[in-house]
Write an enzyme that holds these catalytic residues in place. Sequence first.
Site, PDB file in Angstrom:
ATOM      1  N   HIS A 140       0.844  -1.205   0.000  1.00  0.00           N
ATOM      2  CA  HIS A 140       0.000   0.000   0.000  1.00  0.00           C
ATOM      3  C   HIS A 140       0.879   1.255   0.000  1.00  0.00           C
ATOM      4  CE1 HIS A 140      -3.432   2.552   1.531  1.00  0.00           C
ATOM      5  NE2 HIS A 140      -2.405   3.229   2.020  1.00  0.00           N
ATOM      6  N   GLU A 141       1.880   1.289   0.869  1.00  0.00           N
ATOM      7  CA  GLU A 141       2.745   2.468   0.954  1.00  0.00           C
ATOM      8  C   GLU A 141       3.606   2.628  -0.299  1.00  0.00           C
ATOM      9  OE1 GLU A 141       2.289   4.678   3.134  1.00  0.00           O
ATOM     10  OE2 GLU A 141       0.895   3.471   4.309  1.00  0.00           O
ATOM     11  N   HIS A 144       1.772   4.350  -3.089  1.00  0.00           N
ATOM     12  CA  HIS A 144       1.743   5.815  -2.980  1.00  0.00           C
ATOM     13  C   HIS A 144       2.971   6.418  -3.655  1.00  0.00           C
ATOM     14  CE1 HIS A 144      -1.766   6.307  -0.547  1.00  0.00           C
ATOM     15  NE2 HIS A 144      -1.281   5.743   0.541  1.00  0.00           N
ATOM     16  N   GLU A 214      -6.170   6.856  -0.946  1.00  0.00           N
ATOM     17  CA  GLU A 214      -6.093   5.692  -0.060  1.00  0.00           C
ATOM     18  C   GLU A 214      -6.801   4.490  -0.677  1.00  0.00           C
ATOM     19  OE1 GLU A 214      -4.190   5.434   2.459  1.00  0.00           O
ATOM     20  OE2 GLU A 214      -3.581   7.538   2.398  1.00  0.00           O
TER      21      GLU A 214
END
EC number: 3.4.24.-
Length: 304
Positions: A140-141, A144, A214
């Site tokens: 997930h990070e 980004h 997100e």
Amino acid sequence: MQSRFRSDRRLTVRMGVTLFLLGLLYVGFVAALIALLKSWVLVVVIVALVFGAQYWFSDRIALFAMRGRVVEREEYPELHGVVDRLAAMADMPKPVVAVSEMEMPNAFATGRNPDNAVVCVTTGLLRRLEPAELEGVLAHELSHVAHKDVAVITVASFLGVIAGLIVRFAFYSQLFGGRRDQNTLAVLAVVMGVSAAVYALSFLLIRALSRYRELAADRAAALLTGRPSALAAALTKVTGDIARIPTKDLRTAQAFNAFYFTPAFGSDPGLGRFFATHPSLEQRLDQLGRISTELGEAPAPGKA
């Protein structure tokens, strides 16, 4: 370099629209300040210094504020191994790996581009998550970073930071500045009003982008790892555990909510959702459930 994280056109469009609108707001804001303060040199110098510091040193500022430190492979071999594997899977540069000595379970990414990025996890997160769950959070990070929305949020936040600083400066100037003539007081009042309005508008634009990014990161991470259920389990676990952290400890982290995997404080229902940095847990779990069905992911033991 193009990563293997699935591109998200809707995220790209939203980032472009947000930056365009903030750019218009920024031009109008600077023009208003120059007209009111009658000193374009001072305005331009202050704006340039704050923007440069926020853009070039955003990673160091975030790590310092959250007590994070860069860690080597010898100290955290398993963490480095997961980041190595995900970076290879995504075909992107490996970010710097950092750890924050905080009980709050969370993670964040920062940096101005994929070649100058940092991924930081808290010790509270490392203690709580299973390997597959940690992989989902780190994916997930990394998404980004790959989507460049970390840099966009950093740049977008700049206008709000400037406006907020000017509001405080004008307020304290009136409070402690001694006797002033009516014209000076009127100019300070107008500067405060314009700055407050700009801060409010930029705040809402950034929060709307933050909520969508997100969801985009959850989606990209689930598709890269092929295990949306692990990410869903991490979300559920982290959100529940954060609720048990003392409020005074969470307030330190609240300023960086937009960068976290899950917010330090959840939003209130109703109008509160417009001020939230993240979509609700239910929205995120619903999306991951749909992706799990699309991928034909086998249910976890005991959940069939």
